[in-house]
Enzyme design. Structure first.
Site, PDB file in Angstrom:
ATOM      1  CD  GLU A 105       4.250  -8.250   3.380  1.00 53.19           C
ATOM      2  OE1 GLU A 105       4.559  -7.484   2.452  1.00 53.19           O
ATOM      3  OE2 GLU A 105       4.998  -9.120   3.864  1.00 53.19           O
ATOM      4  CG  HIS A 110      -4.888  -5.176  -0.322  1.00 49.15           C
ATOM      5  ND1 HIS A 110      -4.674  -4.769   0.983  1.00 49.15           N
ATOM      6  CD2 HIS A 110      -4.016  -6.189  -0.546  1.00 49.15           C
ATOM      7  CE1 HIS A 110      -3.703  -5.502   1.506  1.00 49.15           C
ATOM      8  NE2 HIS A 110      -3.295  -6.368   0.607  1.00 49.15           N
ATOM      9  CG  HIS A 112      -3.758  -9.599  -3.920  1.00 47.60           C
ATOM     10  ND1 HIS A 112      -2.513  -9.066  -4.156  1.00 47.60           N
ATOM     11  CD2 HIS A 112      -3.922  -9.576  -2.574  1.00 47.60           C
ATOM     12  CE1 HIS A 112      -1.941  -8.748  -2.995  1.00 47.60           C
ATOM     13  NE2 HIS A 112      -2.778  -9.038  -2.022  1.00 47.60           N
TER      14      HIS A 112
END
Ligand code: 5GP
Length: 124
Positions: A105, A110, A112
């Site tokens: 999104e 990135h 996690h």
């Protein structure tokens, strides 16, 4: 809405604004290559986002364009953060979503980092 990972990097994405300090975040770790902060909507007891300082849309973009130094620095930062949080012995999970099927999104790479509890099946 999932992003299109083939589009050029968007300087106005939310993580670019976090990197520039225009949107607040709690700094968990920072070095020349990476910045880490808690996910605003945690999916586990510990849910950290680790992002590269460079402008990369996704893991795909990063793996294709980043320098050896950027890749090494980022990967080492992720490992360092996990060790700092005592996650190696109990275990943890890393996840990088790419594009629509991955459910990405935010169009700035990135990773996690989930931990602090058993994490269940890899894909629900
Ligand atoms: P993706 O689905 O792109 O892999 O994950 C995006 C993640 O960014 C989501 O887990 C979401 O909760 C997190 N997120 C979105 N906006 C913000 C924000 O402004 N601050 C923080 N800390 N996390 C955010």
């Amino acid at each position: 809405m999932p992003i299109d990972p083939t589009l050029p990097y968007d300087d106005d994405n939310i993580f670019a604004k976090i990197l520039r300090g225009e949107i607040p975040s709690t700094r968990i770790y920072e070095d020349e290559w990476a910045y880490a902060f808690p996910d605003i909507n945690p999916q586990a007891k510990l849910h950290i986002l680790v992002i590269p300082k460079g402008k990369y849309v996704s893991w795909d973009d990063f793996s294709a364009r980043a320098s050896v130094e950027e890749i090494a620095g980022f990967v080492r930062a992720v490992g360092h953060i996990a060790r700092e949080h005592g996650l190696v012995e109990p275990g943890y999970r890393l996840l990088a979503n790419v594009g629509a099927h991955g459910g990405q999104e935010v169009p700035h790479l990135h990773v996690h980092l989930f931990g602090g509890q058993p994490l269940g099946r890899m894909i629900a």
